[in-house]
Motif scaffolding. Structure first.
Motif, PDB file in Angstrom:
ATOM      1  N   GLU A  34      36.225  22.674  46.312  1.00  0.00           N
ATOM      2  CA  GLU A  34      37.129  22.583  45.176  1.00  0.00           C
ATOM      3  C   GLU A  34      38.549  22.495  45.685  1.00  0.00           C
ATOM      4  O   GLU A  34      38.965  23.286  46.522  1.00  0.00           O
ATOM      5  CB  GLU A  34      36.978  23.800  44.263  1.00  0.00           C
ATOM      6  N   LEU A  35      39.276  21.495  45.197  1.00  0.00           N
ATOM      7  CA  LEU A  35      40.689  21.361  45.519  1.00  0.00           C
ATOM      8  C   LEU A  35      41.456  21.900  44.320  1.00  0.00           C
ATOM      9  O   LEU A  35      41.411  21.317  43.243  1.00  0.00           O
ATOM     10  CB  LEU A  35      41.038  19.894  45.800  1.00  0.00           C
ATOM     11  N   ASP A  36      42.123  23.011  44.504  1.00  0.00           N
ATOM     12  CA  ASP A  36      42.727  23.703  43.361  1.00  0.00           C
ATOM     13  C   ASP A  36      44.174  23.278  43.115  1.00  0.00           C
ATOM     14  O   ASP A  36      44.693  22.356  43.739  1.00  0.00           O
ATOM     15  CB  ASP A  36      42.623  25.220  43.534  1.00  0.00           C
ATOM     16  N   GLY A  37      44.814  23.984  42.239  1.00  0.00           N
ATOM     17  CA  GLY A  37      46.177  23.671  41.822  1.00  0.00           C
ATOM     18  C   GLY A  37      47.231  23.825  42.898  1.00  0.00           C
ATOM     19  O   GLY A  37      48.377  23.444  42.688  1.00  0.00           O
ATOM     20  N   THR A  38      46.878  24.358  44.048  1.00  0.00           N
ATOM     21  CA  THR A  38      47.869  24.533  45.117  1.00  0.00           C
ATOM     22  C   THR A  38      48.003  23.300  46.007  1.00  0.00           C
ATOM     23  O   THR A  38      48.879  23.264  46.869  1.00  0.00           O
ATOM     24  CB  THR A  38      47.529  25.755  45.999  1.00  0.00           C
ATOM     25  N   GLU A  39      47.151  22.310  45.817  1.00  0.00           N
ATOM     26  CA  GLU A  39      47.213  21.087  46.622  1.00  0.00           C
ATOM     27  C   GLU A  39      48.451  20.282  46.209  1.00  0.00           C
ATOM     28  O   GLU A  39      48.529  19.798  45.091  1.00  0.00           O
ATOM     29  CB  GLU A  39      45.954  20.232  46.425  1.00  0.00           C
ATOM     30  N   GLU A  40      49.401  20.145  47.112  1.00  0.00           N
ATOM     31  CA  GLU A  40      50.617  19.400  46.797  1.00  0.00           C
ATOM     32  C   GLU A  40      50.448  17.898  47.008  1.00  0.00           C
ATOM     33  O   GLU A  40      51.187  17.103  46.431  1.00  0.00           O
ATOM     34  CB  GLU A  40      51.781  19.932  47.621  1.00  0.00           C
ATOM     35  N   THR A  41      49.494  17.518  47.850  1.00  0.00           N
ATOM     36  CA  THR A  41      49.210  16.099  48.095  1.00  0.00           C
ATOM     37  C   THR A  41      47.705  15.892  47.931  1.00  0.00           C
ATOM     38  O   THR A  41      46.945  16.857  47.785  1.00  0.00           O
ATOM     39  CB  THR A  41      49.623  15.672  49.521  1.00  0.00           C
ATOM     40  N   ASN A  42      47.292  14.636  48.017  1.00  0.00           N
ATOM     41  CA  ASN A  42      45.853  14.373  47.960  1.00  0.00           C
ATOM     42  C   ASN A  42      45.302  14.056  49.354  1.00  0.00           C
ATOM     43  O   ASN A  42      44.293  13.389  49.491  1.00  0.00           O
ATOM     44  CB  ASN A  42      45.528  13.276  46.951  1.00  0.00           C
ATOM     45  N   SER A  43      45.946  14.563  50.402  1.00  0.00           N
ATOM     46  CA  SER A  43      45.523  14.237  51.765  1.00  0.00           C
ATOM     47  C   SER A  43      44.145  14.814  52.093  1.00  0.00           C
ATOM     48  O   SER A  43      43.357  14.153  52.775  1.00  0.00           O
ATOM     49  CB  SER A  43      46.559  14.700  52.788  1.00  0.00           C
ATOM     50  N   ARG A  44      43.816  15.999  51.610  1.00  0.00           N
ATOM     51  CA  ARG A  44      42.467  16.539  51.854  1.00  0.00           C
ATOM     52  C   ARG A  44      41.427  15.698  51.135  1.00  0.00           C
ATOM     53  O   ARG A  44      40.360  15.410  51.675  1.00  0.00           O
ATOM     54  CB  ARG A  44      42.364  18.007  51.399  1.00  0.00           C
ATOM     55  N   TRP A  45      41.737  15.300  49.907  1.00  0.00           N
ATOM     56  CA  TRP A  45      40.833  14.429  49.160  1.00  0.00           C
ATOM     57  C   TRP A  45      40.617  13.136  49.939  1.00  0.00           C
ATOM     58  O   TRP A  45      39.487  12.674  50.101  1.00  0.00           O
ATOM     59  CB  TRP A  45      41.405  14.136  47.769  1.00  0.00           C
ATOM     60  N   ARG A  46      41.688  12.551  50.450  1.00  0.00           N
ATOM     61  CA  ARG A  46      41.602  11.312  51.221  1.00  0.00           C
ATOM     62  C   ARG A  46      40.736  11.485  52.465  1.00  0.00           C
ATOM     63  O   ARG A  46      39.974  10.589  52.828  1.00  0.00           O
ATOM     64  CB  ARG A  46      42.988  10.828  51.630  1.00  0.00           C
ATOM     65  N   THR A  47      40.845  12.627  53.130  1.00  0.00           N
ATOM     66  CA  THR A  47      40.049  12.889  54.333  1.00  0.00           C
ATOM     67  C   THR A  47      38.561  12.878  54.004  1.00  0.00           C
ATOM     68  O   THR A  47      37.764  12.239  54.697  1.00  0.00           O
ATOM     69  CB  THR A  47      40.449  14.241  54.968  1.00  0.00           C
ATOM     70  N   TYR A  48      38.179  13.584  52.951  1.00  0.00           N
ATOM     71  CA  TYR A  48      36.774  13.618  52.541  1.00  0.00           C
ATOM     72  C   TYR A  48      36.306  12.229  52.084  1.00  0.00           C
ATOM     73  O   TYR A  48      35.221  11.778  52.445  1.00  0.00           O
ATOM     74  CB  TYR A  48      36.550  14.636  51.424  1.00  0.00           C
ATOM     75  N   MET A  49      37.124  11.565  51.278  1.00  0.00           N
ATOM     76  CA  MET A  49      36.751  10.253  50.760  1.00  0.00           C
ATOM     77  C   MET A  49      36.622   9.255  51.900  1.00  0.00           C
ATOM     78  O   MET A  49      35.677   8.465  51.940  1.00  0.00           O
ATOM     79  CB  MET A  49      37.786   9.775  49.729  1.00  0.00           C
ATOM     80  N   SER A  50      37.533   9.293  52.841  1.00  0.00           N
ATOM     81  CA  SER A  50      37.492   8.378  53.979  1.00  0.00           C
ATOM     82  C   SER A  50      36.195   8.534  54.768  1.00  0.00           C
ATOM     83  O   SER A  50      35.551   7.543  55.129  1.00  0.00           O
ATOM     84  CB  SER A  50      38.699   8.633  54.888  1.00  0.00           C
ATOM     85  N   ALA A  51      35.802   9.761  55.021  1.00  0.00           N
ATOM     86  CA  ALA A  51      34.555  10.016  55.753  1.00  0.00           C
ATOM     87  C   ALA A  51      33.352   9.505  54.965  1.00  0.00           C
ATOM     88  O   ALA A  51      32.451   8.877  55.527  1.00  0.00           O
ATOM     89  CB  ALA A  51      34.409  11.507  56.040  1.00  0.00           C
ATOM     90  N   ALA A  52      33.339   9.731  53.668  1.00  0.00           N
ATOM     91  CA  ALA A  52      32.208   9.314  52.838  1.00  0.00           C
ATOM     92  C   ALA A  52      32.116   7.788  52.740  1.00  0.00           C
ATOM     93  O   ALA A  52      31.024   7.223  52.720  1.00  0.00           O
ATOM     94  CB  ALA A  52      32.319   9.926  51.450  1.00  0.00           C
TER      95      ALA A  52
END
Length: 146
Positions: A34-52
């Motif tokens: 879960e990426l919560d409200g403290t995520e200031e950027t979507n870089s973690r999302w991009r990392t997971y999406m890139s791998a997938a």
């Protein structure tokens, strides 16, 4: 009287039931983040999406009916899928280099209602069992995340 005996017997049997052991050696590992409200950027999302995206062949994007801009964007890379979802649209297509560039180049939405969105798309599902749901705030899959 016979029904009462049956109910008593079933009740006793239920109390001694034990779950079968989960066959972990043959099971695919499931994970979620879960990426919560403290995520200031979507870089973690991009990392997971890139791998997938490295092993995905096809995608589905789910958008609510009123998200016309997102539907239009998704339709550049796929086609409407026949679905019995009256509140939204599902767009399906092939994972291409152009589609990958789109997803990984998306800026983090500034709209933080109803959640701190990582992507403008409500759901992105890949055929390799990777799911980005609730605007990228909930990620899950069956292959290990990187």
């Amino acid at each position: 009287m016979e029904r009462k005996n049956l109910e008593n017997t079933l009740s006793e049997l239920v109390h001694v039931l034990k779950p079968a052991p989960f066959p972990s050696a043959n099971a695919t590992e499931h994970w979620s983040v879960e990426l919560d409200g403290t995520e200031e950027t979507n870089s973690r999302w991009r990392t997971y999406m890139s791998a997938a995206l490295k092993t995905a062949k096809t995608f589905e994007i789910h958008c609510w009916k009123e998200e016309t801009e997102c539907i239009g964007l998704a339709l550049r890379y796929g086609k409407r899928k026949d679905a019995d979802w009256r509140h939204g649209e599902i767009i399906a297509g092939d994972v291409t280099p152009e589609f990958i560039s789109l997803l990984l180049g998306l800026p983090k939405p500034t709209d933080t209602e109803p959640c701190n969105k990582m992507t403008p798309f409500f759901t992105i599902a890949l055929d390799n069992c990777f799911w980005s749901e609730h605007y990228g705030t909930e990620l899950s899959g069956t292959a290990g995340p990187t």
